[in-house]
Design an enzyme around this catalytic site. Structure first.
Site, mmCIF file in Angstrom:
data_model
loop_
_atom_site.group_PDB
_atom_site.id
_atom_site.type_symbol
_atom_site.label_atom_id
_atom_site.label_comp_id
_atom_site.label_asym_id
_atom_site.label_seq_id
_atom_site.Cartn_x
_atom_site.Cartn_y
_atom_site.Cartn_z
ATOM 1 N N LYS A 66 0.804 -1.233 0.000
ATOM 2 C CA LYS A 66 0.000 0.000 0.000
ATOM 3 C C LYS A 66 0.838 1.285 0.000
ATOM 4 O O LYS A 66 0.475 2.261 -0.646
ATOM 5 C CB LYS A 66 -0.931 0.027 1.208
ATOM 6 C CG LYS A 66 -2.117 -0.908 1.102
ATOM 7 C CD LYS A 66 -3.010 -0.718 2.317
ATOM 8 C CE LYS A 66 -4.257 -1.557 2.219
ATOM 9 N NZ LYS A 66 -5.210 -1.239 3.286
ATOM 10 N N ALA A 127 -0.974 0.357 15.058
ATOM 11 C CA ALA A 127 -0.325 1.533 14.467
ATOM 12 C C ALA A 127 0.215 1.243 13.062
ATOM 13 O O ALA A 127 1.157 1.874 12.605
ATOM 14 C CB ALA A 127 0.808 2.013 15.379
#
Length: 273
Positions: A66, A127
């Site tokens: 990504k 996170a």
């Protein structure tokens, strides 16, 4: 001529995207097909080159590409630029434009329940890449404060900085403390893969109550331990499959400029569990 779409990532064989999108194409009678294409870490440049060669109409991007995919785009939308990652790419005459549907996909189930994010306090567990998009989503909706709970402090602190940059009050906490204070938050979101591989919850659920909305982005199993226990505590819960479906619909609409067939896609998705 048949248009081809794909999802790229590694691992990819578990992906539900081909089933969801092919159901949509069939339902609308479109001459399109959607495939899963495994591109191992470190081989993205070659993989993208082969997608260009077959003139791919568009593709989704999943773990681990990504962020790196941003380097191969000719253009990117604002959400992409804010988050620093893309999960949907559209091919317009050989030019690759990146979009990030994680943000809207995440918010859609919240909006469907008429829940208000503005001025709320959020506990975000995790996170990673998905967590960045979730922080950006809450910032967009003007949430008041976001506490980042993560296994490693360093990654957590990085996300705190990102949230602060987007104008939100933010701080880090560890997973044990997160469980102790969970009852103080309107939204509790799990953006880790805990719950997918084992039957434990990332935090203790004993302090979760009816004023909390608990959202787990893990979609397999449908009822993770976190959701299961939070439901018993009277919390409102949001399932990971709802975000997956909303993201898929958004990608479909970016590529085809047509309204995605919600029921056909939903029934196919739920039929896979």
């Amino acid at each position: 001529m048949t248009k081809t779409y794909a999802v790229i990532g590694d691992p990819i064989d578990h992906s539900l995207s081909p089933a969801i999108h092919n159901a949509a194409f069939t339902f609308l009678g479109m001459d399109c097909t959607y495939i899963a294409y495994r591109i191992p870490k470190g081989e993205l440049a070659d993989g993208i080159e082969s997608l260009r060669l077959i003139n791919i109409a568009g593709f989704n991007v999943t773990i681990p590409h990504k962020v790196e995919m941003m380097k191969f785009l000719d253009d990117a939308d604002n959400d992409c630029k804010t988050i620093g990652a893309t999960n949907t790419v559209d091919n317009k005459n050989g030019k690759f434009k990146g979009y990030n549907t994680d943000m809207d996909g995440f918010l859609e189930p919240i909006k469907q329940r008429n829940l208000i994010c503005a001025d709320s306090n959020v506990l975000l567990i995790g996170a990673g890449g998905a967590a960045r998009a979730i922080v950006a989503a809450f910032a967009k909706e003007k949430a008041h404060k976001i506490i980042i709970a993560n296994r490693t402090r360093e990654r957590g602190e990085e996300l705190v900085k990102f949230a602060t940059k987007l104008g939100m009050d933010s701080e880090y906490t560890d997973l044990t403390s997160a469980g102790n204070i969970a009852g103080q938050f309107k939204f509790i979101v799990n953006a880790t893969m805990i719950g997918m591989k084992n039957c434990s919850s990332p935090i203790s659920t004993r302090n979760i109550n009816k004023d909390c909305t608990v959202y787990d982005i893990v979609y397999m199993p449908v009822d993770t331990e976190l959701l299961e226990q939070s439901k018993k505590q009277g919390a409102t819960i949001i399932y990971g499959w709802e975000m997956l479906l909303a993201q898929a619909m958004r990608s479909f609409e970016i590529w085809t400029k047509r309204k995605a067939p919600y029921e056909a896609m939903k029934l196919t998705l739920l039929g896979r569990f």
